[in-house]
Design a protein around this motif. Structure first.
Motif, PDB file in Angstrom:
ATOM      1  N   LEU A  98      -9.590 -16.496  19.089  1.00 39.77           N
ATOM      2  CA  LEU A  98      -9.341 -17.745  18.379  1.00 39.77           C
ATOM      3  C   LEU A  98     -10.457 -18.083  17.399  1.00 39.77           C
ATOM      4  N   LEU A  99     -11.633 -17.568  17.666  1.00 42.72           N
ATOM      5  CA  LEU A  99     -12.787 -17.888  16.829  1.00 42.72           C
ATOM      6  C   LEU A  99     -12.783 -17.065  15.546  1.00 42.72           C
ATOM      7  N   PRO A 100     -13.303 -17.639  14.469  1.00 38.44           N
ATOM      8  CA  PRO A 100     -13.492 -16.828  13.252  1.00 38.44           C
ATOM      9  C   PRO A 100     -14.469 -15.690  13.539  1.00 38.44           C
ATOM     10  N   SER A 101     -14.378 -14.617  12.774  1.00 37.27           N
ATOM     11  CA  SER A 101     -15.163 -13.412  13.081  1.00 37.27           C
ATOM     12  C   SER A 101     -16.665 -13.666  13.042  1.00 37.27           C
ATOM     13  N   GLY A 102     -17.166 -14.495  12.170  1.00 37.00           N
ATOM     14  CA  GLY A 102     -18.602 -14.755  12.102  1.00 37.00           C
ATOM     15  C   GLY A 102     -19.093 -15.630  13.231  1.00 37.00           C
ATOM     16  N   ALA A 103     -18.224 -16.471  13.775  1.00 33.82           N
ATOM     17  CA  ALA A 103     -18.642 -17.415  14.803  1.00 33.82           C
ATOM     18  C   ALA A 103     -18.589 -16.832  16.211  1.00 33.82           C
ATOM     19  N   GLN A 104     -18.073 -15.627  16.359  1.00 36.81           N
ATOM     20  CA  GLN A 104     -17.927 -15.074  17.695  1.00 36.81           C
ATOM     21  C   GLN A 104     -19.269 -14.777  18.348  1.00 36.81           C
ATOM     22  N   GLU A 105     -20.224 -14.331  17.580  1.00 35.84           N
ATOM     23  CA  GLU A 105     -21.528 -14.020  18.153  1.00 35.84           C
ATOM     24  C   GLU A 105     -22.426 -15.246  18.207  1.00 35.84           C
ATOM     25  N   GLU A 106     -22.197 -16.202  17.302  1.00 37.34           N
ATOM     26  CA  GLU A 106     -23.103 -17.330  17.169  1.00 37.34           C
ATOM     27  C   GLU A 106     -23.019 -18.336  18.305  1.00 37.34           C
ATOM     28  N   ASP A 107     -21.830 -18.864  18.525  1.00 34.85           N
ATOM     29  CA  ASP A 107     -21.760 -20.088  19.293  1.00 34.85           C
ATOM     30  C   ASP A 107     -20.492 -20.138  20.135  1.00 34.85           C
ATOM     31  N   ASN A 108     -20.631 -20.644  21.347  1.00 33.76           N
ATOM     32  CA  ASN A 108     -19.460 -20.853  22.192  1.00 33.76           C
ATOM     33  C   ASN A 108     -18.953 -22.282  22.103  1.00 33.76           C
ATOM     34  N   SER A 109     -19.649 -23.130  21.347  1.00 31.71           N
ATOM     35  CA  SER A 109     -19.226 -24.526  21.266  1.00 31.71           C
ATOM     36  C   SER A 109     -17.898 -24.670  20.550  1.00 31.71           C
ATOM     37  N   LEU A 110     -17.603 -23.797  19.586  1.00 27.56           N
ATOM     38  CA  LEU A 110     -16.319 -23.850  18.897  1.00 27.56           C
ATOM     39  C   LEU A 110     -15.184 -23.486  19.852  1.00 27.56           C
ATOM     40  N   LEU A 111     -15.406 -22.503  20.690  1.00 25.47           N
ATOM     41  CA  LEU A 111     -14.402 -22.137  21.690  1.00 25.47           C
ATOM     42  C   LEU A 111     -14.205 -23.277  22.684  1.00 25.47           C
ATOM     43  N   SER A 112     -15.283 -23.911  23.098  1.00 26.94           N
ATOM     44  CA  SER A 112     -15.174 -25.061  24.002  1.00 26.94           C
ATOM     45  C   SER A 112     -14.411 -26.200  23.340  1.00 26.94           C
ATOM     46  N   LEU A 113     -14.622 -26.390  22.053  1.00 26.51           N
ATOM     47  CA  LEU A 113     -13.888 -27.420  21.318  1.00 26.51           C
ATOM     48  C   LEU A 113     -12.393 -27.100  21.297  1.00 26.51           C
ATOM     49  N   TYR A 114     -12.044 -25.841  21.075  1.00 26.93           N
ATOM     50  CA  TYR A 114     -10.632 -25.429  21.114  1.00 26.93           C
ATOM     51  C   TYR A 114     -10.024 -25.712  22.483  1.00 26.93           C
ATOM     52  N   LYS A 115     -10.774 -25.420  23.521  1.00 27.50           N
ATOM     53  CA  LYS A 115     -10.274 -25.659  24.874  1.00 27.50           C
ATOM     54  C   LYS A 115     -10.034 -27.141  25.111  1.00 27.50           C
ATOM     55  N   ILE A 116     -10.968 -27.972  24.710  1.00 27.08           N
ATOM     56  CA  ILE A 116     -10.837 -29.416  24.911  1.00 27.08           C
ATOM     57  C   ILE A 116      -9.675 -29.979  24.104  1.00 27.08           C
ATOM     58  N   ILE A 117      -9.530 -29.531  22.856  1.00 31.37           N
ATOM     59  CA  ILE A 117      -8.415 -29.999  22.021  1.00 31.37           C
ATOM     60  C   ILE A 117      -7.081 -29.590  22.641  1.00 31.37           C
ATOM     61  N   ALA A 118      -6.991 -28.372  23.136  1.00 30.39           N
ATOM     62  CA  ALA A 118      -5.743 -27.907  23.762  1.00 30.39           C
ATOM     63  C   ALA A 118      -5.420 -28.730  25.003  1.00 30.39           C
ATOM     64  N   ILE A 119      -6.413 -29.005  25.827  1.00 28.11           N
ATOM     65  CA  ILE A 119      -6.186 -29.775  27.051  1.00 28.11           C
ATOM     66  C   ILE A 119      -5.720 -31.190  26.717  1.00 28.11           C
ATOM     67  N   PHE A 120      -6.386 -31.856  25.759  1.00 23.33           N
ATOM     68  CA  PHE A 120      -5.976 -33.213  25.400  1.00 23.33           C
ATOM     69  C   PHE A 120      -4.606 -33.244  24.727  1.00 23.33           C
ATOM     70  N   THR A 121      -4.294 -32.239  23.928  1.00 25.29           N
ATOM     71  CA  THR A 121      -2.981 -32.176  23.275  1.00 25.29           C
ATOM     72  C   THR A 121      -1.882 -32.008  24.309  1.00 25.29           C
ATOM     73  N   PHE A 122      -2.065 -31.082  25.234  1.00 13.97           N
ATOM     74  CA  PHE A 122      -1.050 -30.864  26.254  1.00 13.97           C
ATOM     75  C   PHE A 122      -0.935 -32.069  27.192  1.00 13.97           C
ATOM     76  N   SER A 123      -2.052 -32.732  27.467  1.00 13.56           N
ATOM     77  CA  SER A 123      -1.999 -33.940  28.298  1.00 13.56           C
ATOM     78  C   SER A 123      -1.221 -35.045  27.596  1.00 13.56           C
ATOM     79  N   PHE A 124      -1.434 -35.203  26.306  1.00 12.49           N
ATOM     80  CA  PHE A 124      -0.709 -36.212  25.536  1.00 12.49           C
ATOM     81  C   PHE A 124       0.792 -35.914  25.534  1.00 12.49           C
ATOM     82  N   ILE A 125       1.146 -34.643  25.377  1.00 15.61           N
ATOM     83  CA  ILE A 125       2.568 -34.263  25.390  1.00 15.61           C
ATOM     84  C   ILE A 125       3.181 -34.590  26.748  1.00 15.61           C
TER      85      ILE A 125
END
Length: 184
Positions: A98-125
């Motif tokens: 899910l992460l852009p190719s440059g961000a895969q080595e840099e940071d896991n915070s973007l992946l954590s953000l994706y996880k949180i957004i997915a959880i809140f979206t599915f909870s809202f649904i």
């Protein structure tokens, strides 16, 4: 298996050992024992989840049968597979793609953000579809009662018991549907 999942069990085990070894200098708790207890706890939790999942599946199909709107049917299907999508985000192979190719080595915070957004979206649904799901539960109850009345041995007392059990289980059904959202 540990290379596939992103649960950080080794880090958790090390923190557990450090916390308990400071209190007791003769403390020894092997990793395999830690994994065994974690597996037993997970299997017990899975056994508790199976029966509500079967009930939710029946209610989901009833909601699909009674709903005519394409948008609501799509949201029902998204809501049904949302636990699978949320769990798959914790797989390393899926989550990293899910992460852009440059961000895969840099940071896991973007992946954590994706996880949180997915959880809140599915909870809202799930919250949005709560009324539809509960109406589907009541429709299923009506179907069960009509099947009972078609039988020749349906007495008034057995119908009253069935109605009482259906409406007593209504709160349990609501908790089964919203429980995972509340736990998040």
């Amino acid at each position: 298996v540990e290379d596939l999942f992103d649960f950080k069990i080794t880090k958790l085990y090390q923190e557990f050992v450090i916390a308990n070894s400071s209190e007791n200098e003769h403390f020894y708790f092997p990793m395999w024992t830690f994994k065994l207890f974690l597996g037993i706890a997970s299997s017990c939790l899975g056994a508790l989840i199976v029966f509500p999942s079967l009930n939710f599946t029946r209610i989901h199909f009833e909601a699909l049968k009674t709903t005519k709107s394409f948008l609501v049917r799509s949201l029902l299907n998204i809501s049904f597979i949302s636990p699978l999508i949320c769990v798959s985000l914790w797989l390393k192979a899926t989550g990293r793609n899910l992460l852009p190719s440059g961000a895969q080595e840099e940071d896991n915070s973007l992946l954590s953000l994706y996880k949180i957004i997915a959880i809140f979206t599915f909870s809202f649904i799930r919250f949005v579809l709560f009324g539809t799901i509960m109406q589907a539960y009541l429709n299923r109850a009506k179907f069960c009662l009509s099947n009972m009345q078609d039988g020749s041995d349906a007495t008034e007392a057995s119908l009253k018991r069935k109605v009482t059990s259906i409406f007593s289980f209504y709160c349990c059904s609501a908790i089964q549907y919203l429980g995972p959202v509340i736990l998040l």
